[in-house]
Design a protein around this motif. Structure first.
Motif, PDB file in Angstrom:
ATOM      1  N   ARG A  58      -8.880  39.124   1.155  1.00 55.86           N
ATOM      2  CA  ARG A  58      -8.789  39.675   2.357  1.00 55.86           C
ATOM      3  C   ARG A  58      -8.184  39.777   3.417  1.00 55.86           C
ATOM      4  N   ASP A 102     -14.290  44.352   8.784  1.00 53.98           N
ATOM      5  CA  ASP A 102     -14.800  42.771   8.687  1.00 53.98           C
ATOM      6  C   ASP A 102     -16.655  42.627   9.033  1.00 53.98           C
ATOM      7  N   GLU A 120     -18.509  40.639   6.804  1.00 54.29           N
ATOM      8  CA  GLU A 120     -18.498  39.413   6.165  1.00 54.29           C
ATOM      9  C   GLU A 120     -19.475  38.328   6.172  1.00 54.29           C
TER      10      GLU A 120
END
Length: 623
Positions: free
Chosen positions: A194, A435, A438
């Motif tokens: 990523r 993000d 995550e």
């Protein structure tokens, strides 16, 4: 073996309204074309894709003679294609029934004899999932991904293909320099696909020239090298300040120059043909517009393109910017903005233009991670509160935009308020927003979905008893997860090509997605078993209350069929209301009539659900 109930495809969505029936179908059947991409040294020769035949296929266009030719004709369609710099050959990716596993083939721009098959474009390269392609005048770089990892191959001149890079972790071909001496690879040897790094290598021997890494949690991507011979500058997207911005990297000189472009949102760009400026895509609040940025002075000028969201653009050798533009209300057009300021339609496909639809309005809602942006489309004649479909985009590295969608328009025609949510995990709203999922995928996005839905109910827009959650790919995964962990919210759940059983999906999916999952979850299922289990829709199947429709591709390498079958078996074992629509393709279909059948089935299913509830948990399946 369990026999699962098969979804019925309705003959019509509007049995008593011929005009409305014709309109929604026409948005799908109307001929569409992608923006033509031209050969570097022969710009009159172009390649594009179109649905004119009823299936998305590859076409070429000779501008000098204004002639078009259909290149491919395959049952599942074709969408990956490129031209050699001299325009003499067209390359396309040859897979099997949409499974995305195959190799590049080549044929003459003018066509091949009917009895002759296209030949492998780079003999000696293994079959695999695509991991990038750069076609130079004398050098070709092609990437392949298999269960063993990524390999990158280089062919120099007429010589054999040689393996120049391989690694267990995900990687891909990035950019080839204009003089074809350097190749930039996008790689994740550190284990986080990523947030990749960059490596510039010598084409001659594969040796490393330079590397660029911004450290953990900060990815890099290369757009292109300068198109001027001898100029070894490369344009790179970075996120050093928490959003996607631009820098110039010269791996030979060892210099990095960040570009200070004072625009909110996120940026992408490409060099103009003389490398003196950049064509900049500026994405902010679900709209993308174009700018010109002068590299010498830093001057920034917005280009006077047509109203709407720009979804694709490039600069011709003469300075003309060709682009695709649309809005929720107006279908896409292929346009040309000339240096003198003249803006015109460049290419009109044969047949009637797709009917328009309603515009979207912006909704900003406070959430746990910050303001959540949603796009809301309402039927002109809607009585509020109305049945509402919450359509969740895939990716999750993607975002919904104010661009034309025949699917959105069909739901609106059917009387639903249509809501698109750029939940945490979406692109275009900064690195932290992207993000935030995550280590906690699924539940993070659904917290944002709940906040937006609650606001729409409080505003009197959405009927809380007639809420449908719908999505494809990652959006389909979120829809199934929502049905299990937010069961009281939904009157129906519709999931196209979803992740349904995460542990089985990980075992069967393409390696590129396994790498993505490891980066997203912080490890493999063996390392993070409880996290994968908690994020898997099959774990929560007993709690599902709404009827579920699943649409699944038999050859899907991204969300494979076995894990969907596991989820269907679990629904059956729990005695849930559900139906399934299986189709012979991969991660979606390129066949127009197949897509129409999908949409008709979804809307028919949702209508029965919201009209059949006498109380929550009691579904009447009569139409």
């Amino acid at each position: 073996m369990v026999v699962h109930p098969v979804a019925t495809v309705p003959e019509r969505l509007f049995p008593d309204d011929d005009e409305r029936e014709a309109r929604w179908r026409a948005r799908f059947t109307a001929p569409r074309v992608s923006r033509p991409h031209w050969a570097k040294d022969a710009p009159d020769r172009c390649v594009y894709t179109s649905n004119v035949s009823g299936t998305v296929e590859v076409y070429v266009w000779d501008r000098a003679t204004d002639t078009h030719r259909q290149v491919t004709d395959r049952p599942a369609g074709t969408y990956n294609a490129a031209l050699t710099p001299d325009g003499e050959q067209v390359w396309w990716f040859d897979d099997t029934d949409g499974d995305e596993f195959g190799h590049w083939v080549a044929e003459p721009f003018a066509g091949r004899p009917a009895a002759e098959e296209p030949r492998p474009a780079v003999p000696g390269v293994e079959d695999g999932y695509g991991a990038g392609l750069e076609i130079g005048r004398s050098v070709v770089a092609v990437g392949t991904s298999t269960d063993d990892g990524t390999r990158i191959w280089v062919r120099r001149g007429d010589g054999p293909a040689e393996l120049i890079y391989e690694h267990r972790e995900d990687a891909g071909v990035g950019a080839l320099s204009e003089d074809e001496t350097l190749l930039i690879i996008v790689l994740s040897e550190h284990g986080d696909s990523r947030h990749p790094d960059l490596r510039a290598i010598r084409v001659a021997d594969g040796s490393t020239v330079a590397e660029l890494s911004d450290g953990p949690g900060k990815g890099l991507d290369v757009t292109a090298f300068s198109p001027v011979a001898g100029d070894q500058r490369a344009l790179v997207v970075h996120e050093r300040r928490g959003r996607e911005e631009l820098l110039i990297w010269d791996p030979v000189a060892g210099t990095v120059t960040e570009l200070d472009i004072d625009l909110p949102g996120e940026l992408a760009a490409d060099f103009t043909p003389d490398a003196e400026a950049l064509l900049v895509w500026h994405t902010h609040a679900a709209r993308t517009r174009l700018y010109r940025y002068e590299l010498a002075t830093g001057a920034l000028t917005e280009l006077p393109t047509a109203p709407g969201t720009v979804t694709s653009a490039d600069t011709r050798p003469d300075g003309t910017v060709e682009y695709v533009c649309s809005s929720a209300a107006e279908p896409a057009t292929i346009r040309a903005l000339h240096p003198d300021g003249t803006d015109r339609v460049l290419l009109v496909p044969p047949g009637e233009r797709a009917p328009g639809s309603v515009p979207v309005t912006d909704l900003w809602v406070p959430g746990d991670g910050g303001r959540i942006h949603a796009l809301v489309a309402r039927p002109d004649d809607a009585e509020l509160p109305a049945p509402t479909v919450v359509s969740l985009h895939g990716g999750p590295h993607a975002a919904d935009e104010d661009a034309f969608s025949a699917v959105r328009a069909a739901w609106v025609d059917a009387g639903f308020v249509h809501v698109e949510i750029n939940y945490r995990g979406s692109t275009g709203y900064g690195s932290a927003w992207r993000d935030a999922i995550e280590g906690r995928p699924g539940t993070t996005e659904l917290a944002d979905v709940a906040a937006v839905v609650d606001q729409l109910v409080a505003d009197g827009v959405a009927d809380p008893a007639k809420l449908v959650v719908e999505g494809w790919s990652w959006g389909g995964y979120l829809a199934l997860l929502a049905a299990g962990i937010q069961p009281e919210r939904w009157a129906a759940c519709i999931a196209g090509v979803p992740v349904a059983d995460y542990l089985t999906a990980y075992a069967d999916e393409m390696e590129q997605l396994r790498a993505f999952d490891r980066a997203l979850f912080g490890g493999s299922p063996e390392e993070k078993p409880e996290l994968y289990r908690a994020a898997s829709p099959i774990t929560h199947v007993a709690a599902v209350r709404a009827p579920v429709l699943i649409l699944a591709g038999e050859n899907d390498p991204r969300c494979p069929i076995r894990q969907i079958e596991n989820y269907l078996d679990a629904l059956a074992e729990e005695g849930k209301d559900y139906q399934v629509f299986r189709f012979d393709a991969g991660h979606g279909s390129l066949v127009v009539e197949e897509t129409i059948a999908h949409v008709a089935t979804e809307i028919s299913f949702a209508r029965r659900a919201v009209m059949g509830w006498s109380r929550r948990g009691n579904m009447e399946w009569s139409a």
